[in-house]
Design a protein around this motif. Structure first.
Motif, PDB file in Angstrom:
ATOM      1  N   THR A   8      -9.469   7.516  -1.670  1.00  7.33           N
ATOM      2  CA  THR A   8      -9.983   7.075  -0.368  1.00  7.33           C
ATOM      3  C   THR A   8      -9.746   5.579  -0.171  1.00  7.33           C
ATOM      4  OG1 THR A   8     -11.672   8.801  -0.412  1.00  7.33           O
ATOM      5  CG2 THR A   8     -12.031   6.959   1.097  1.00  7.33           C
ATOM      6  N   LEU A   9     -10.038   4.800  -1.211  1.00  5.56           N
ATOM      7  CA  LEU A   9      -9.812   3.358  -1.148  1.00  5.56           C
ATOM      8  C   LEU A   9      -8.343   3.033  -0.900  1.00  5.56           C
ATOM      9  CD1 LEU A   9     -10.956   0.442  -1.590  1.00  5.56           C
ATOM     10  CD2 LEU A   9     -10.267   0.731  -3.977  1.00  5.56           C
ATOM     11  N   LEU A  10      -7.445   3.702  -1.622  1.00  6.53           N
ATOM     12  CA  LEU A  10      -6.011   3.459  -1.438  1.00  6.53           C
ATOM     13  C   LEU A  10      -5.546   3.883  -0.047  1.00  6.53           C
ATOM     14  CD1 LEU A  10      -4.712   4.562  -4.934  1.00  6.53           C
ATOM     15  CD2 LEU A  10      -4.648   2.248  -3.986  1.00  6.53           C
ATOM     16  N   GLY A  11      -6.110   4.959   0.470  1.00  2.83           N
ATOM     17  CA  GLY A  11      -5.760   5.410   1.817  1.00  2.83           C
ATOM     18  C   GLY A  11      -6.155   4.388   2.870  1.00  2.83           C
ATOM     19  N   TYR A  12      -7.390   3.902   2.790  1.00  3.45           N
ATOM     20  CA  TYR A  12      -7.839   2.879   3.734  1.00  3.45           C
ATOM     21  C   TYR A  12      -7.033   1.591   3.573  1.00  3.45           C
ATOM     22  CZ  TYR A  12     -11.895   5.558   5.286  1.00  3.45           C
ATOM     23  OH  TYR A  12     -12.707   6.512   5.840  1.00  3.45           O
ATOM     24  N   SER A  13      -6.729   1.245   2.340  1.00  2.26           N
ATOM     25  CA  SER A  13      -5.937   0.043   2.074  1.00  2.26           C
ATOM     26  C   SER A  13      -4.547   0.167   2.693  1.00  2.26           C
ATOM     27  CB  SER A  13      -5.834  -0.186   0.568  1.00  2.26           C
ATOM     28  OG  SER A  13      -5.055  -1.313   0.294  1.00  2.26           O
ATOM     29  N   ALA A  14      -3.947   1.335   2.582  1.00  4.01           N
ATOM     30  CA  ALA A  14      -2.626   1.554   3.167  1.00  4.01           C
ATOM     31  C   ALA A  14      -2.672   1.430   4.689  1.00  4.01           C
ATOM     32  CB  ALA A  14      -2.081   2.924   2.757  1.00  4.01           C
ATOM     33  N   VAL A  15      -3.698   1.994   5.300  1.00 10.34           N
ATOM     34  CA  VAL A  15      -3.844   1.904   6.758  1.00 10.34           C
ATOM     35  C   VAL A  15      -4.008   0.448   7.190  1.00 10.34           C
ATOM     36  CG1 VAL A  15      -5.360   2.481   8.693  1.00 10.34           C
ATOM     37  CG2 VAL A  15      -4.714   4.245   7.043  1.00 10.34           C
ATOM     38  N   ILE A  16      -4.840  -0.294   6.487  1.00 17.02           N
ATOM     39  CA  ILE A  16      -5.049  -1.708   6.819  1.00 17.02           C
ATOM     40  C   ILE A  16      -3.764  -2.499   6.626  1.00 17.02           C
ATOM     41  CG2 ILE A  16      -6.246  -3.816   6.081  1.00 17.02           C
ATOM     42  CD1 ILE A  16      -8.687  -1.960   5.456  1.00 17.02           C
ATOM     43  N   ASN A  17      -3.067  -2.264   5.515  1.00 18.88           N
ATOM     44  CA  ASN A  17      -1.833  -2.995   5.256  1.00 18.88           C
ATOM     45  C   ASN A  17      -0.747  -2.674   6.278  1.00 18.88           C
ATOM     46  OD1 ASN A  17      -2.177  -4.746   2.935  1.00 18.88           O
ATOM     47  ND2 ASN A  17      -2.609  -2.876   1.808  1.00 18.88           N
ATOM     48  N   TYR A  18      -0.617  -1.416   6.671  1.00 16.08           N
ATOM     49  CA  TYR A  18       0.357  -1.076   7.704  1.00 16.08           C
ATOM     50  C   TYR A  18      -0.048  -1.663   9.054  1.00 16.08           C
ATOM     51  CZ  TYR A  18       3.942   1.649   5.456  1.00 16.08           C
ATOM     52  OH  TYR A  18       5.031   2.018   4.709  1.00 16.08           O
ATOM     53  N   TYR A  61       6.918  -6.806   2.082  1.00 16.10           N
ATOM     54  CA  TYR A  61       5.539  -6.383   2.304  1.00 16.10           C
ATOM     55  C   TYR A  61       5.461  -4.855   2.372  1.00 16.10           C
ATOM     56  CZ  TYR A  61       0.782  -6.644   4.186  1.00 16.10           C
ATOM     57  OH  TYR A  61      -0.568  -6.532   4.358  1.00 16.10           O
ATOM     58  N   LYS A  62       6.391  -4.249   3.097  1.00 14.06           N
ATOM     59  CA  LYS A  62       6.411  -2.797   3.231  1.00 14.06           C
ATOM     60  C   LYS A  62       6.672  -2.129   1.883  1.00 14.06           C
ATOM     61  CE  LYS A  62       8.463   0.903   5.918  1.00 14.06           C
ATOM     62  NZ  LYS A  62       9.419   1.240   6.973  1.00 14.06           N
ATOM     63  N   ILE A  63       7.588  -2.667   1.099  1.00  8.69           N
ATOM     64  CA  ILE A  63       7.856  -2.109  -0.228  1.00  8.69           C
ATOM     65  C   ILE A  63       6.611  -2.229  -1.106  1.00  8.69           C
ATOM     66  CG2 ILE A  63       9.177  -2.486  -2.356  1.00  8.69           C
ATOM     67  CD1 ILE A  63      11.563  -3.217  -0.515  1.00  8.69           C
ATOM     68  N   GLY A  64       5.923  -3.366  -1.017  1.00  9.41           N
ATOM     69  CA  GLY A  64       4.690  -3.543  -1.775  1.00  9.41           C
ATOM     70  C   GLY A  64       3.636  -2.525  -1.397  1.00  9.41           C
ATOM     71  N   VAL A  65       3.498  -2.264  -0.112  1.00 12.80           N
ATOM     72  CA  VAL A  65       2.518  -1.268   0.347  1.00 12.80           C
ATOM     73  C   VAL A  65       2.907   0.113  -0.167  1.00 12.80           C
ATOM     74  CG1 VAL A  65       1.540  -0.126   2.378  1.00 12.80           C
ATOM     75  CG2 VAL A  65       1.831  -2.593   2.368  1.00 12.80           C
ATOM     76  N   LEU A  66       4.189   0.430  -0.096  1.00 13.43           N
ATOM     77  CA  LEU A  66       4.637   1.735  -0.578  1.00 13.43           C
ATOM     78  C   LEU A  66       4.397   1.894  -2.075  1.00 13.43           C
ATOM     79  CD1 LEU A  66       7.968   2.133   1.392  1.00 13.43           C
ATOM     80  CD2 LEU A  66       5.931   3.537   1.633  1.00 13.43           C
ATOM     81  N   LEU A  67       4.707   0.862  -2.840  1.00 12.41           N
ATOM     82  CA  LEU A  67       4.566   0.955  -4.296  1.00 12.41           C
ATOM     83  C   LEU A  67       3.124   0.851  -4.770  1.00 12.41           C
ATOM     84  CD1 LEU A  67       7.607  -1.160  -5.511  1.00 12.41           C
ATOM     85  CD2 LEU A  67       7.352   1.324  -5.557  1.00 12.41           C
ATOM     86  N   LEU A  68       2.329   0.025  -4.122  1.00 11.56           N
ATOM     87  CA  LEU A  68       0.982  -0.263  -4.620  1.00 11.56           C
ATOM     88  C   LEU A  68      -0.130   0.523  -3.925  1.00 11.56           C
ATOM     89  CD1 LEU A  68       1.417  -4.108  -4.968  1.00 11.56           C
ATOM     90  CD2 LEU A  68       1.570  -2.383  -6.776  1.00 11.56           C
ATOM     91  N   ASN A  69       0.161   1.122  -2.777  1.00 17.41           N
ATOM     92  CA  ASN A  69      -0.868   1.895  -2.065  1.00 17.41           C
ATOM     93  C   ASN A  69      -0.477   3.356  -1.887  1.00 17.41           C
ATOM     94  OD1 ASN A  69      -1.439  -0.956  -0.050  1.00 17.41           O
ATOM     95  ND2 ASN A  69      -2.834  -0.191  -1.578  1.00 17.41           N
ATOM     96  N   ILE A  70       0.676   3.597  -1.296  1.00 20.58           N
ATOM     97  CA  ILE A  70       1.061   4.962  -0.933  1.00 20.58           C
ATOM     98  C   ILE A  70       1.386   5.810  -2.168  1.00 20.58           C
ATOM     99  CG2 ILE A  70       2.690   6.367   0.411  1.00 20.58           C
ATOM    100  CD1 ILE A  70       0.851   4.649   2.152  1.00 20.58           C
ATOM    101  N   THR A  71       2.177   5.257  -3.096  1.00 23.33           N
ATOM    102  CA  THR A  71       2.560   6.027  -4.282  1.00 23.33           C
ATOM    103  C   THR A  71       1.348   6.415  -5.131  1.00 23.33           C
ATOM    104  OG1 THR A  71       4.725   4.962  -4.265  1.00 23.33           O
ATOM    105  CG2 THR A  71       4.056   6.045  -6.305  1.00 23.33           C
ATOM    106  N   PRO A  72       0.445   5.468  -5.474  1.00 23.84           N
ATOM    107  CA  PRO A  72      -0.740   5.899  -6.241  1.00 23.84           C
ATOM    108  C   PRO A  72      -1.633   6.869  -5.457  1.00 23.84           C
ATOM    109  CG  PRO A  72      -0.540   3.503  -6.287  1.00 23.84           C
ATOM    110  CD  PRO A  72       0.481   4.023  -5.344  1.00 23.84           C
ATOM    111  N   TYR A  73      -1.705   6.689  -4.146  1.00 24.06           N
ATOM    112  CA  TYR A  73      -2.495   7.597  -3.313  1.00 24.06           C
ATOM    113  C   TYR A  73      -1.951   9.018  -3.414  1.00 24.06           C
ATOM    114  CZ  TYR A  73      -4.366   9.731   0.938  1.00 24.06           C
ATOM    115  OH  TYR A  73      -4.975  10.570   1.828  1.00 24.06           O
TER     116      TYR A  73
END
Length: 80
Positions: A8-18, A61-73
């Motif tokens: 849930t935390l990673l999901g919200y983080s991904a939404v905020i980062n995007y 920034y987008k690669i960071g979000v993909l690697l650090l938020n979306i992939t672990p999610y």
């Protein structure tokens, strides 16, 4: 912290980062001349260099979000 809470935390983080990425893109697109003048006071950049720096920054920034938020999610969702 359980796996569901972390997901849930990673999901919200991904939404905020995007959202940040979209704001950056729309500011860059709609206020390009103003941003260029603002940054031109500090740095000697051509318009092409200015665009390249912002494009590279958005890409990193987008690669960071993909690697650090979306992939672990997605990994947490697949685990259970």
């Amino acid at each position: 912290m359980t796996g569901n809470e972390l997901a849930t935390l990673l999901g919200y983080s991904a939404v905020i980062n995007y959202s940040v990425l979209m704001v950056w893109f729309f500011c860059f697109k709609c206020a390009h001349a103003w941003l260029y003048r603002l940054h031109g006071r500090w740095f000697q950049l051509s318009v092409g260099q200015f665009d390249a720096v912002h494009y590279a920054g958005m890409a990193l920034y987008k690669i960071g979000v993909l690697l650090l938020n979306i992939t672990p999610y997605l990994a947490l969702l697949l685990m259970g």
